[in-house]
Enzyme design. Structure first.
Site, short mmCIF file in Angstrom:
data_model
loop_
_atom_site.label_atom_id
_atom_site.label_comp_id
_atom_site.label_asym_id
_atom_site.label_seq_id
_atom_site.Cartn_x
_atom_site.Cartn_y
_atom_site.Cartn_z
N GLU A 170 0.76 -1.13 0.03
CA GLU A 170 -0.08 0.05 -0.04
C GLU A 170 0.84 1.32 0.03
O GLU A 170 0.18 2.51 -0.28
CB GLU A 170 -0.90 -0.09 1.07
CG GLU A 170 -1.89 -1.12 1.03
CD GLU A 170 -3.10 -1.26 2.05
OE1 GLU A 170 -3.61 -0.09 2.56
OE2 GLU A 170 -3.56 -2.38 2.62
N LYS B 280 3.41 3.66 6.93
CA LYS B 280 4.36 2.60 6.55
C LYS B 280 5.34 3.13 5.67
O LYS B 280 6.63 2.67 5.53
CB LYS B 280 3.48 1.50 6.00
CG LYS B 280 2.38 0.73 6.93
CD LYS B 280 3.15 0.01 8.07
CE LYS B 280 4.07 -1.22 7.61
NZ LYS B 280 4.35 -2.20 8.84
#
Ligand code: NAD
Ligand code: TYD
Length: 340
Positions: A126, A155
């Site tokens: 993602e 992230k």
């Protein structure tokens, strides 16, 4: 004995990794460091051999706690600990920043302080954003980082800190970026376990938007084996995209679950779309296949059947979760969407 320091090992993928290592690497002992947030569950570890697995409750944002649990010269840190759910990051992003970004930096500092051999960061596809529906576009290792959700942004930021620690201090680091996992012990906030749990209770299945979003699904044990391969054979400083070449539209996944459980498609409810909903994820896994000699071992059909069986046979596990804070989460997230 080698020593692996596994963070987030009471969660879905972390616990699968712990079980894999205990099963397949007899020369490894594990220190499993987990804060036991809503997503951490000691039931996920109940079969772990205590001779080679030690659980420590602690928070990766707490440097003293990490330093006191992390032995000098540990062979590796595997960082699974994270806030992992996109919908929660849309409601509130701050925990995502502190755990996913600050927590990763704390661990990198501890790698230096304790001379840890290798740092493996478990990241996600993602971070590369969303692909067009055109089926010739794939995520590659050199795809740009274009995170669209607060979860993905946190992230991606963590990946930058891993890279910076390597460039600045020469740490031995590897990053894996995997697609959507499914399998036993996944918290029922994610698509597949949520749909299985609702279908088993004849409750509505909330499908976001038009249900045509595409995810690239991989069985959790295959992901765990790829992470182990990245530790054992990965080139220092590399990142590897991990996927099983298994793109599915959400509505197809939901229908397959209903069919496997013998439930009617009339349980499907199309609900308001997720904000900033990524349209398609798809991974080109050529590098991980060629460089690490890794291949997925579980087909979608077998993996989904095994997953549904696990939830059918472990209804207590689901009920323990549904009786806790999950009930409040579900009400807040879905009451308006489902109109009750
Ligand atoms: P999960 O939410 O099931 O588990 C996360 C675990 O981390 C829990 O046990 C939780 O208690 C622990 N944790 C959270 N904050 C912590 C903190 N501050 N200190 C210590 N422990 C903490 O997540 P998952 O699905 O198992 O994902 C694991 C990792 O894999 C995450 O880093 C996630 O970004 C990544 N990932 C997940 C997927 C997926 O499909 N689920 C895909 C690719 C990558
Ligand atoms: P999810 O399991 O949350 O993973 P991610 O957002 O990290 O890909 O969602 C997978 C897909 O399923 C995503 O396109 C959103 C969709 N979805 C629904 O349609 N309904 C739901 O109730 C949930 C949780 C997800």
């Amino acid at each position: 004995m080698k020593v692996f320091f596994v963070t987030g090992g009471a969660g879905f993928i972390g616990s699968a990794f712990v079980h894999l290592v205990l099963r397949e690497r007899q020369d490894v002992s594990i220190i499993d460091f987990d804060a036991l947030t809503y997503a951490g569950n000691l039931e996920n570890l109940k079969d772990a051999d205590p001779a080679r697995h030690r659980f420590v409750r602690g928070d990766i944002r707490d440097k003293e706690a990490v330093l006191s649990a992390l032995p000098d010269g540990a062979d590796a840190i595997f960082n699974f600990a994270a806030e992992s759910h996109v919908d929660r990051s849309i409601t509130s992003a701050s925990e995502f920043v502190t755990t996913n970004v600050l927590g990763t930096q704390v661990l990198l500092d501890c790698v230096r302080a304790k001379n840890v051999g290798r740092f493996v960061q478990v990241s996600t596809d993602e971070v590369m954003g969303s692909l067009p529906e055109d089926d010739s576009a794939f995520f590659l290792e050199d795809s740009p980082l274009q995170p669209n959700s607060p979860y993905a942004a946190s992230k991606a930021a963590a990946e930058h800190f891993v890279r910076a620690a390597r460039e600045t201090f020469g740490l031995d680091t590897v990053i894996t970026r995997c697609g959507n996992n499914y399998g036993p012990r996944q918290f029922p906030e994610k698509l597949i376990p949520l749909m299985i749990a609702n279908a088993m209770r004849n409750e509505p299945l909330p499908v976001y938007g038009d249900g045509m979003n595409v995810r690239d699904w991989i069985f959790v044990d295959d992901h765990a084996r790829a992470i182990l391969a990245a530790y054992e054979c990965g080139v220092s400083g590399s990142h590897y995209n991990v996927g099983a070449r298994n793109e599915r539209r959400n509505i197809e996944v939901v229908r397959s679950i209903l069919d496997a459980l013998g439930k009617p498609h009339s349980l499907i409810r199309y609900v308001q779309d997720r904000l900033g909903h990524d349209r398609r994820y798809a991974i080109d896994a050529t590098l991980v296949e060629n460089e690490l000699g890794w291949k997925p071992a579980t087909t979608w059909e077998d993996g989904l059947a095994a997953t549904i069986d696990w939830y059918r046979n472990n209804q207590d596990w689901v009920e323990h979760i549904r009786n806790g804070a999950y009930r409040e989460y579900y009400r807040e997230m879905y009451a308006e969407k489902l109109g009750n």
